[in-house]
Design a protein around this motif. Sequence first.
Motif, PDB file in Angstrom:
ATOM      1  N   HIS A 239      -2.350  30.270  12.062  1.00 58.29           N
ATOM      2  CA  HIS A 239      -2.575  29.550  13.302  1.00 58.29           C
ATOM      3  C   HIS A 239      -2.216  28.082  13.107  1.00 58.29           C
ATOM      4  O   HIS A 239      -2.474  27.509  12.054  1.00 58.29           O
ATOM      5  CB  HIS A 239      -4.037  29.654  13.734  1.00 58.29           C
ATOM      6  CG  HIS A 239      -4.358  30.950  14.393  1.00 58.29           C
ATOM      7  ND1 HIS A 239      -5.563  31.187  15.003  1.00 58.29           N
ATOM      8  CD2 HIS A 239      -3.636  32.095  14.540  1.00 58.29           C
ATOM      9  CE1 HIS A 239      -5.583  32.417  15.505  1.00 58.29           C
ATOM     10  NE2 HIS A 239      -4.430  32.988  15.227  1.00 58.29           N
ATOM     11  N   GLY A 262      -1.095  31.484  17.298  1.00 62.77           N
ATOM     12  CA  GLY A 262      -0.922  32.268  16.080  1.00 62.77           C
ATOM     13  C   GLY A 262       0.532  32.630  15.900  1.00 62.77           C
ATOM     14  O   GLY A 262       1.257  32.819  16.874  1.00 62.77           O
ATOM     15  N   ILE A 314      -6.612  29.145   9.727  1.00 65.35           N
ATOM     16  CA  ILE A 314      -7.039  28.555  10.997  1.00 65.35           C
ATOM     17  C   ILE A 314      -7.206  27.057  10.785  1.00 65.35           C
ATOM     18  O   ILE A 314      -7.884  26.636   9.856  1.00 65.35           O
ATOM     19  CB  ILE A 314      -8.353  29.171  11.509  1.00 65.35           C
ATOM     20  CG1 ILE A 314      -8.099  30.650  11.855  1.00 65.35           C
ATOM     21  CG2 ILE A 314      -8.860  28.435  12.724  1.00 65.35           C
ATOM     22  CD1 ILE A 314      -9.288  31.339  12.400  1.00 65.35           C
TER      23      ILE A 314
END
Length: 321
Positions: A239, A262, A314
């Motif tokens: 991401h 993503g 992330i």
Amino acid sequence: MYNQDGVTRMMTQEIPTHFTVKIEEFSLLSKASIERYETSEFEAGGYKWKLSLYPNGNRNKNEKDNLSLYLSMAETKTLPRGWEVSVNFRLFLLDQIRDNYLMVQDSKVTGRRFHAMKIEWGFEQFISLKSFMDASNGYLIGDTCVFGAEVFVCKERSIGKGECLTMIKDSIATKTNWRIENFSKLDNEYYESKTFNAGDQKWKVQLYPKGKGSGMGNSVSLYLALANPTTLPPGQKFHIEFVLRLVDQMYGKHISGKGFLGVTQGAFKEYQVLNTTIGMSSKNKKRILSIMRVLHTQTKLCEKTQLPLHALGIFTSAPTS
């Protein structure tokens, strides 16, 4: 044949089915301070294996009076998540005088269970060093010996697909600028910036002076794109958080758009974050196209399996305003 401490030892004329290794100048292993010697890999039962030999005993098991020998699985990273393999195996040592083998095997009938947390089984006390060194026994002749192995898979299973999530703390931001000269004279459908690095990937910005999609004819459209999306390994995913900005050099009233998406192989080529109407006034002709932040991206393939695992990064650092 005799059984001691759950280990069966017997002499046999059967030649090891799957692997043999001949070691010449055996005494040099000790002189070279080699505590553990691993053989080359061999295949049996659809898996790859190797033998691990401790010529002076496995000191990690406080063994010093016996030669230690183990069967180890090789290339376990390619196996599916949750794999287990139950194996019956025999390890051998050649009696070079009588041309037969000392065969050592576990007395456990159901076999030994190999899995991710236990990839090696064997015998700390394979044979006493005293008996091994005694030339009359035929095991070490002319400083040469021969070991062997047979491996029979009796049960196997796995639990299928899985994934690994990698959180990245305090990700590093990357900033780059792209200056557009003579904006009002741009007549191609789109233009691309030079590639730039952010994290482990190469990126570029795409500019559509006359707009794209719903912005065609009434907007200037900006896209962030991977420079080469086909280079992503299969199963990888990450991401990113980013901002594309048109910089107002005269009044500081910048136009910007923020994106968070993503990325997987073949699933991401470009991402529109800014689609804005800009009149061709004199002040707008000198605007600089600027990517203020593409957050640092980092991808890592945790484990390659037949059902690929995904590594997911992330990134949560807020972009600068």
